[in-house]
Design a protein around this motif. Structure first.
Motif, PDB file in Angstrom:
ATOM      1  N   MET A  23       1.042  -1.219  -0.126  1.00  0.00           N
ATOM      2  CA  MET A  23      -0.060   0.003   0.042  1.00  0.00           C
ATOM      3  C   MET A  23       0.843   1.287  -0.012  1.00  0.00           C
ATOM      4  N   GLU A  24       0.501   2.158  -0.731  1.00  0.00           N
ATOM      5  CA  GLU A  24       1.447   3.527  -0.802  1.00  0.00           C
ATOM      6  C   GLU A  24       0.756   4.316   0.255  1.00  0.00           C
ATOM      7  N   TYR A  25       1.426   4.975   0.971  1.00  0.00           N
ATOM      8  CA  TYR A  25       1.125   5.847   2.127  1.00  0.00           C
ATOM      9  C   TYR A  25       1.111   7.367   1.963  1.00  0.00           C
ATOM     10  N   THR A  26      -0.051   7.892   2.256  1.00  0.00           N
ATOM     11  CA  THR A  26      -0.246   9.392   1.992  1.00  0.00           C
ATOM     12  C   THR A  26      -0.502  10.049   3.344  1.00  0.00           C
ATOM     13  N   ASN A  27      -0.994   9.288   4.494  1.00  0.00           N
ATOM     14  CA  ASN A  27      -1.309   9.829   5.559  1.00  0.00           C
ATOM     15  C   ASN A  27      -0.502   9.440   6.796  1.00  0.00           C
ATOM     16  N   ILE A  28       0.370   8.542   6.481  1.00  0.00           N
ATOM     17  CA  ILE A  28       1.387   8.064   7.509  1.00  0.00           C
ATOM     18  C   ILE A  28       2.716   8.081   6.817  1.00  0.00           C
ATOM     19  N   LYS A  29       3.913   7.755   7.612  1.00  0.00           N
ATOM     20  CA  LYS A  29       5.022   7.289   7.584  1.00  0.00           C
ATOM     21  C   LYS A  29       5.252   6.119   8.256  1.00  0.00           C
ATOM     22  N   PHE A  30       6.208   5.203   7.581  1.00  0.00           N
ATOM     23  CA  PHE A  30       6.652   3.703   8.332  1.00  0.00           C
ATOM     24  C   PHE A  30       7.699   3.411   7.663  1.00  0.00           C
TER      25      PHE A  30
ATOM     26  N   ILE B 130       4.164   6.859  11.861  1.00  0.00           N
ATOM     27  CA  ILE B 130       4.054   8.269  12.190  1.00  0.00           C
ATOM     28  C   ILE B 130       2.851   8.469  11.469  1.00  0.00           C
ATOM     29  N   LEU B 131       2.011   9.441  12.281  1.00  0.00           N
ATOM     30  CA  LEU B 131       0.774  10.143  11.565  1.00  0.00           C
ATOM     31  C   LEU B 131       1.464  11.383  10.962  1.00  0.00           C
ATOM     32  N   ALA B 132       0.833  11.564   9.739  1.00  0.00           N
ATOM     33  CA  ALA B 132       1.767  12.613   8.842  1.00  0.00           C
ATOM     34  C   ALA B 132       0.513  13.345   8.298  1.00  0.00           C
ATOM     35  N   ARG B 133      -0.647  13.779   8.905  1.00  0.00           N
ATOM     36  CA  ARG B 133      -1.534  14.822   8.413  1.00  0.00           C
ATOM     37  C   ARG B 133      -1.812  15.858   9.378  1.00  0.00           C
ATOM     38  N   ASP B 134      -0.800  16.534   9.484  1.00  0.00           N
ATOM     39  CA  ASP B 134      -0.538  18.097  10.280  1.00  0.00           C
ATOM     40  C   ASP B 134      -1.582  18.797   9.918  1.00  0.00           C
ATOM     41  N   ASP B 135      -2.020  18.890   8.431  1.00  0.00           N
ATOM     42  CA  ASP B 135      -2.794  19.829   7.896  1.00  0.00           C
ATOM     43  C   ASP B 135      -4.331  19.608   8.234  1.00  0.00           C
ATOM     44  N   ILE B 136      -4.718  18.303   8.735  1.00  0.00           N
ATOM     45  CA  ILE B 136      -5.785  18.242   9.592  1.00  0.00           C
ATOM     46  C   ILE B 136      -5.740  17.609  10.863  1.00  0.00           C
TER      47      ILE B 136
ATOM     48  N   PHE C  64      -7.313   6.846   6.012  1.00  0.00           N
ATOM     49  CA  PHE C  64      -6.368   7.315   7.127  1.00  0.00           C
ATOM     50  C   PHE C  64      -6.289   5.797   7.998  1.00  0.00           C
ATOM     51  N   SER C  65      -7.355   5.438   8.527  1.00  0.00           N
ATOM     52  CA  SER C  65      -7.278   4.115   9.136  1.00  0.00           C
ATOM     53  C   SER C  65      -6.781   3.119   8.337  1.00  0.00           C
ATOM     54  N   ASP C  66      -7.264   2.652   6.949  1.00  0.00           N
ATOM     55  CA  ASP C  66      -6.535   1.651   6.378  1.00  0.00           C
ATOM     56  C   ASP C  66      -4.894   1.678   6.518  1.00  0.00           C
ATOM     57  N   GLU C  67      -4.372   2.866   6.021  1.00  0.00           N
ATOM     58  CA  GLU C  67      -2.874   2.965   6.138  1.00  0.00           C
ATOM     59  C   GLU C  67      -2.398   2.613   7.624  1.00  0.00           C
ATOM     60  N   ILE C  68      -3.003   3.067   8.712  1.00  0.00           N
ATOM     61  CA  ILE C  68      -2.557   2.699   9.906  1.00  0.00           C
ATOM     62  C   ILE C  68      -2.443   1.447  10.305  1.00  0.00           C
ATOM     63  N   VAL C  69      -3.724   0.671   9.875  1.00  0.00           N
ATOM     64  CA  VAL C  69      -3.896  -0.740   9.982  1.00  0.00           C
ATOM     65  C   VAL C  69      -2.925  -1.571   9.092  1.00  0.00           C
ATOM     66  N   ASP C  70      -2.726  -1.102   7.861  1.00  0.00           N
ATOM     67  CA  ASP C  70      -1.828  -1.718   7.221  1.00  0.00           C
ATOM     68  C   ASP C  70      -0.228  -1.683   7.508  1.00  0.00           C
TER      69      ASP C  70
ATOM     70  N   VAL D 117       6.733   1.852  17.842  1.00  0.00           N
ATOM     71  CA  VAL D 117       6.421   3.286  18.223  1.00  0.00           C
ATOM     72  C   VAL D 117       5.439   3.964  17.319  1.00  0.00           C
ATOM     73  N   LEU D 118       4.513   4.541  17.804  1.00  0.00           N
ATOM     74  CA  LEU D 118       3.568   5.169  17.283  1.00  0.00           C
ATOM     75  C   LEU D 118       3.719   6.698  17.742  1.00  0.00           C
ATOM     76  N   SER D 119       4.071   7.577  16.704  1.00  0.00           N
ATOM     77  CA  SER D 119       4.051   8.892  17.043  1.00  0.00           C
ATOM     78  C   SER D 119       3.199   9.569  15.915  1.00  0.00           C
ATOM     79  N   ALA D 120       3.605  11.181  16.056  1.00  0.00           N
ATOM     80  CA  ALA D 120       2.755  11.938  14.927  1.00  0.00           C
ATOM     81  C   ALA D 120       3.731  13.351  14.703  1.00  0.00           C
ATOM     82  N   GLU D 121       3.371  13.561  13.392  1.00  0.00           N
ATOM     83  CA  GLU D 121       3.923  15.030  13.139  1.00  0.00           C
ATOM     84  C   GLU D 121       2.993  15.963  13.357  1.00  0.00           C
ATOM     85  N   GLY D 122       3.556  17.302  13.583  1.00  0.00           N
ATOM     86  CA  GLY D 122       2.968  18.420  13.687  1.00  0.00           C
ATOM     87  C   GLY D 122       2.419  18.835  15.024  1.00  0.00           C
ATOM     88  N   SER D 123       1.617  19.657  15.554  1.00  0.00           N
ATOM     89  CA  SER D 123       1.156  20.478  16.917  1.00  0.00           C
ATOM     90  C   SER D 123       0.300  18.998  17.636  1.00  0.00           C
TER      91      SER D 123
END
Length: 267
Positions: free
Chosen positions: A1-8, A18-24, A33-39, A54-60
């Motif tokens: 799967m190609e990731y656009t919402n997370i980094k792995f 890494i959750l990578a949707r700081d814009d939302i 979004f959920s599918d990529e996390i599960v994958d 390790v689960l982390s996130a980008e942004g504020s």
């Protein structure tokens, strides 16, 4: 799967999601979004290299939870009427706690900012939470007239006890990272700039332990929440017999007797 919402990536035994949707603000709405996390979690589960997640996130924000604008507009998983919304939850966000709960290896969430609603629950489904001083946690579903559709009312009492969980769920109040650590919602609250260093230190420590044993311990922790003592002890005896036959057990006791650091091979 190609990731656009997370980094792995998996590196040195540590799987980094890494959750990578700081814009939302890493909010949940679209199923992808959920599918990529599960994958990513499933890839971690199948990996022979990964020993800790390790689960982390980008942004504020760690995660702002459900996208409020999409709720109002009935978009994404919130559309299609009652039947469509139910299906959206079952086929979307509810797959995330199932994947995290059944993950065999230990997991750590690094919460650098607000973890609200489903974002709070996402962190809670990891085995350990390390919070920064900028973190905030809130079971805020009641504030927008909904329940925790991702199972928050199941996981929260298991972390903080039924009475504290009731207070947090019924009031929808937000707690700081410091208070989260005080009430057992998080393990520790550290200075913001030290968050990832502390999480990495802990992840490396866990990754250095015998990985087969760690997986068995994870299964015992899950079983302890629903099993009788006698059934639990029976399973402990069976798993212990397997542990005693592993190469890693022999390496551990040999290294201890030889006063050296062990090298584990997951066998």
């Amino acid at each position: 799967m190609e990731y656009t919402n997370i980094k792995f990536k998996i590196e040195n035994g540590i799987a980094h999601l890494i959750l990578a949707r700081d814009d939302i603000r890493n909010a949940f709405s679209e199923k992808k979004f959920s599918d990529e996390i599960v994958d990513a979690i499933e890839r971690t589960q199948l990996s022979e290299e990964a020993r800790v997640l390790v689960l982390s996130a980008e942004g504020s924000a760690f995660s702002a939870g459900g996208n409020i604008k999409d709720m109002k507009d009935k978009k994404g998983i919130f559309g299609g009427g009652p039947a469509g919304t139910r299906r959206g939850y079952v086929e979307g966000i509810q797959k995330v706690p199932k994947a995290l709960y059944t993950l065999d290896i230990p997991s750590i969430s690094a919460v650098q900012g607000p973890a609200i609603g489903a974002g709070c629950d996402l962190a809670l489904y990891c085995d350990i939470i390390i919070a920064s001083e900028n973190a905030k946690f809130g079971e805020t579903f009641i504030n927008v007239g909904i329940i925790p559709g991702d199972g928050g009312a199941w996981i929260l009492p298991r972390r903080v006890g039924l009475q504290r969980a009731a207070e947090l769920i019924f009031t929808g109040r937000i707690v700081s990272g410091k208070e989260a650590a005080e009430i057992g919602l998080a393990l520790e609250c550290v200075q913001h700039e030290n968050l990832m260093a502390r999480v990495t230190e802990l992840a490396k420590t866990i990754a250095a332990r015998p990985p087969v044993t760690a997986r068995m311990l994870k299964s015992l922790l899950r079983q302890s929440l629903s099993s009788s003592l006698f059934d639990f002890l029976d399973n402990c005896a069976a798993l212990q017999a397997i542990c005693h036959s592993t190469d890693d057990h022999l390496e551990a006791v040999t290294a201890m007797l030889e006063k050296r650091e062990p090298t584990f091979t997951a066998k």
